[in-house]
Design an enzyme around this catalytic site. Structure first.
Site, PDB file in Angstrom:
ATOM      1  N   LYS A 120      75.911  33.239 -50.700  1.00 31.77           N
ATOM      2  CA  LYS A 120      74.527  33.666 -50.473  1.00 31.77           C
ATOM      3  C   LYS A 120      74.377  34.313 -49.098  1.00 31.77           C
ATOM      4  CE  LYS A 120      73.000  29.127 -48.791  1.00 31.77           C
ATOM      5  NZ  LYS A 120      71.994  28.060 -48.937  1.00 31.77           N
ATOM      6  N   TYR A 164      67.063  40.087 -16.389  1.00 32.94           N
ATOM      7  CA  TYR A 164      65.627  39.853 -16.315  1.00 32.94           C
ATOM      8  C   TYR A 164      65.301  38.545 -15.587  1.00 32.94           C
ATOM      9  CZ  TYR A 164      64.707  43.609 -19.657  1.00 32.94           C
ATOM     10  OH  TYR A 164      64.596  44.825 -20.270  1.00 32.94           O
TER      11      TYR A 164
END
Length: 356
Positions: free
Chosen positions: A33, A252
């Site tokens: 899956k 950042y």
């Protein structure tokens, strides 16, 4: 390619052999899956087709993809269906849905169907999908009233099989055994954790998923200890190299600052590719055979690693994000998650996965 995964199908087959060693008397329903956990649905299924007894997918669309790729083995659709419009493709492509609630039975009885093989699912305690065990006789009787339906098998799913300190898996096994007494067709209980550590669940059809792809379903047991091999090696490349003076920050917020002169490499991978931002400052990469600590915040397209002690690293140098020597479980742990999420979060738009 900025980020690329190399898939080794011989490792996939090795891991299948590990599952068979644990459960030699069972049949195998390989779980493919979600694009085979990000490893490539048709690639994995076609490689395994002559070595397993069937496949499990999450959706009808995945089942159709397999049939159109000439996969002929039984295909179980774990999420079943929730609309009458799904019945036609299920029949046309010979897919076997899981039936887990009365609403599905109402849909089946309200529409004319020619023939459909189904799996009937019982909820033995996970409280997700499945008929309550108290009502299993009633559910089975309702299914048998529809002559177009053939009950191919009974199944359940474990809630705590990855927790070896919990006895709840044995509770679920006992509940399922009570439901399936005198049942002479297919049964399926064991997921990867069940196959590896819960012997009573190794009956009927086993459903190996994560273990096929070389990762451990257990927090305290490594894939190496389980005898598994990583199927994917995930790589990126160094984009730039920076020499930083003591006290400099990177990324950042400048959340990381060095305590001495450092050399920093900027790697072409980030949370836009599936490298979780929450792993910032907690994970590492492999450059050659040497580990480099990730520093600063992981951004959308890049992150930094400290290469002060790896002088050979330069622009264009290959960087391993996980694989042999750097198990995916480490990256998962640093992100506070599990290998399933690392694999399935790799962004197919930016991460190329190729076979080697």
């Amino acid at each position: 390619m900025r980020v690329y995964g190399l898939v080794n199908l011989s490792a996939l087959h090795h891991n299948l052999s590990v599952a068979r060693q644990h459960a030699p008397l069972t049949r195998v329903m390989a779980v493919v899956k979600k694009d085979a956990y990000g490893f490539g649905l048709t690639r994995v299924a076609k490689s395994l087709q002559s070595h397993v007894d069937g496949f499990a997918v999450a959706s009808i669309e995945e089942g159709i993809d397999l049939r159109e790729a000439d996969v002929s083995k039984p295909i179980c659709v774990l999420s079943g269906f929730f609309s009458s419009k799904h019945l036609e493709p299920l029949q046309a492509y010979g897919l076997d849905p899981v039936i887990y609630c009365d609403d599905q039975l109402e849909i089946l009885n309200s529409k004319k169907i020619h023939h459909l093989n189904i799996w009937l699912k019982f909820d033995t305690g996970m409280n997700r999908l499945g008929f309550a065990v108290e009502n299993y006789r009633e559910a089975l009787a309702k299914v048998k009233e529809n002559r177009a339906l053939r009950v191919d098998g009974l199944m359940t799913h474990f809630a705590c099989a990855d927790d070896l300190e919990s006895d709840f898996t044995n509770v679920q096994i006992n509940e399922f055994e009570r439901c399936s007494q005198n049942w002479d067709k297919k049964i399926s209980l064991a997921n990867s954790a069940g196959i590896l550590r819960w012997p009573k669940s190794r009956v009927g059809w086993i459903r190996p998923g994560l273990l096929l792809y070389g990762a451990s379903p257990f927090e305290q047991i490594t894939s190496q200890e389980l005898g598994l091999k990583p199927v994917m090696e995930l790589y990126s490349t160094i984009l730039a190299v920076k020499d930083l003076e003591r006290g400099s920050g990177v990324g950042y917020g400048l959340t990381w600052k060095n305590s001495k002169k450092s050399k920093i490499a900027i790697v072409a991978a980030g949370y836009g590719d599936g490298i979780h931002r929450i792993a910032s400052d907690k994970t590492c990469v492999l450059i050659g055979k040497r580990r480099a600590q990730q520093v600063g915040r992981i951004s959308m397209d890049s992150f930094a690693v400290d290469i002060t002690d790896i002088p050979e690293a330069n622009v264009g140098t290959k960087v391993k994000l996980f694989g042999t020597g750097l198990p995916v479980e480490e990256l998962a742990s640093s992100a506070g998650t599990i290998p399933y999420e690392i694999f399935t979060n790799l962004n197919p738009r930016t991460v190329s996965v190729v076979e080697v």
